[in-house]
Design an enzyme around this catalytic site. Structure first.
Site, PDB file in Angstrom:
ATOM      1  N   HIS A 152      -5.657 -14.693  -7.907  1.00 28.26           N
ATOM      2  CA  HIS A 152      -6.625 -13.769  -8.494  1.00 28.26           C
ATOM      3  C   HIS A 152      -6.691 -13.900 -10.024  1.00 28.26           C
ATOM      4  O   HIS A 152      -5.698 -14.116 -10.694  1.00 28.26           O
ATOM      5  CB  HIS A 152      -6.348 -12.321  -8.095  1.00 28.26           C
ATOM      6  CG  HIS A 152      -4.948 -11.842  -8.358  1.00 28.26           C
ATOM      7  ND1 HIS A 152      -4.442 -10.716  -7.783  1.00 28.26           N
ATOM      8  CD2 HIS A 152      -3.945 -12.333  -9.132  1.00 28.26           C
ATOM      9  CE1 HIS A 152      -3.200 -10.523  -8.193  1.00 28.26           C
ATOM     10  NE2 HIS A 152      -2.891 -11.495  -9.011  1.00 28.26           N
ATOM     11  N   ASN A 153      -7.921 -13.783 -10.509  1.00 25.84           N
ATOM     12  CA  ASN A 153      -8.228 -13.752 -11.946  1.00 25.84           C
ATOM     13  C   ASN A 153      -7.989 -15.076 -12.670  1.00 25.84           C
ATOM     14  O   ASN A 153      -7.988 -15.117 -13.904  1.00 25.84           O
ATOM     15  CB  ASN A 153      -7.450 -12.640 -12.661  1.00 25.84           C
ATOM     16  CG  ASN A 153      -7.885 -11.263 -12.236  1.00 25.84           C
ATOM     17  OD1 ASN A 153      -7.263 -10.655 -11.379  1.00 25.84           O
ATOM     18  ND2 ASN A 153      -8.970 -10.782 -12.807  1.00 25.84           N
TER      19      ASN A 153
END
Length: 352
Positions: free
Chosen positions: A257-258
């Site tokens: 994620h991210n």
């Protein structure tokens, strides 16, 4: 902020309601009736948003400049809390024993259905989906309500396109690919079994159990990207996971994620990127590279097979790296050679 195309916000809630849910006292001088409309990261938050600051050094500047109306922070008496910069004017600071736990509880208030897409439809292709011209759909394709498929795109057998997903023109989506919470550009290729947009691996612990941290971001796949078989790309926690224009990902690559992948990067098989890693433009990662969370690799750097970093490591651009922890390849090779010489048995009577 969570994209309303993919997530339903049950807010606003008052500051008092939020504090009660998280087990935090309303700070002295703060108005318990203050409305909090949504959650946002530090850089994107406004006066009606709640953000969170973990205390990590890489986030100090973002915290000091944030426009958030309220922000979860570590206790001032804690190791992390004692090092934080001064809060901006107008920000209500909510101190918590565990910022991650408090954020997880509050995020679930706003977005209780945050895990996997939920929908019902009688037909495999929802009448509420928008299908372009000359789109080719193989047997077993499922397209959810609100999804958009661009002209001349093809979807292989068993592909599943979740609610609200937008796919551009001239794409090739292979068999058994799943896509949720994502915007996909033009001329993107996803080979069979790739999975894009599932929730990231975000958990926090109270010492005896684990609590899921809602993953409320998206995946953005820009034009001319190729994603290999069985590669997984998790959506962001609050912001986006981004795969830059023209980048090529091999089979069995893990993007957490991210992560922010720049333009024209190449990532070989069995490479894993932990959360919030940044690759600048033109980076090349050979097979089985591992990068720790919040690390950054500069433009046009290259990393050899099985090299890697710990957390929050910055590697300069334009350099070839090897080893773990990664070092400039010539330095790494000298060290390997020196170790080999030290380990070599000495001949009897030799002074070397």
């Amino acid at each position: 902020m969570a994209d309303p195309r993919f997530f339903k916000n049950l807010g606003p809630f008052t500051l008092a309601q939020i504090c009660e849910k998280a087990g935090i006292a309303v700070p002295a001088g703060a108005e318990g009736s203050q409305a909090i409309a949504d959650l946002a990261d530090l850089s994107g938050a406004g006066a009606q948003h709640l953000a969170f600051f973990s205390g990590a050094k890489v986030l100090h500047e973002a915290f000091a400049a944030s426009q958030a109306g309220a922000c979860l922070v570590p206790l001032a008496a804690s190791a992390k809390g004692g090092k934080r910069p001064e809060a901006p004017a107008g920000m209500v600071v909510l101190e918590s024993v565990s910022v991650a736990q408090a954020f997880a509880v509050i995020a679930a208030m706003f977005y209780p259905h945050h895990s996997q897409p939920r929908w019902q439809q009688k037909d495999a292709i929802s009448p509420e989906a928008r299908i372009g011209v000359d789109v080719r759909l193989a047997p077993g394709v499922v397209i959810a309500p609100g999804a958009e498929i661009g002209d001349r795109t093809s979807l292989g057998p068993g592909a599943v396109i979740g609610p609200g997903v937008a796919i551009g023109r001239d794409c090739e989506i292979g068999a058994l690919v799943t896509i949720s919470h994502a915007y996909v550009g033009d001329r993107v290729v996803m080979l069979p079994g790739a999975h894009v947009g599932q929730p990231g691996f975000g958990f926090t612990t109270n010492g005896s159990d684990y609590l899921k941290v809602p993953q409320l971001g998206r995946v953005i796949v820009q034009d001319d990207v190729e994603i290999g078989s069985s590669t997984t790309i998790d959506r962001g926690a609050l912001g986006d996971t981004v795969i830059g224009e023209g980048s090529k990902l091999d089979n069995l690559v893990m993007i957490a994620h991210n992560c922010q992948i720049g333009r024209h990067c190449v990532i070989a098989g069995q490479t894993g990127l932990a959360g919030s890693v940044v690759l600048e433009d033109g980076v090349v990662l050979a097979g089985q590279v591992g990068l720790g969370d919040h690390s950054r690799v500069g433009a046009k750097a290259r990393m050899g097979a099985r090299s890697g970093t710990g957390s929050a490591i910055f590697l300069d651009g334009g350099v070839d790296y090897g080893g773990a922890p990664a070092k400039p390849v010539r330095e790494w090779a000298r060290e390997i050679h020196a170790l080999a010489r030290l380990a070599k048995p000495r001949k009897q009577g030799s002074n070397d």
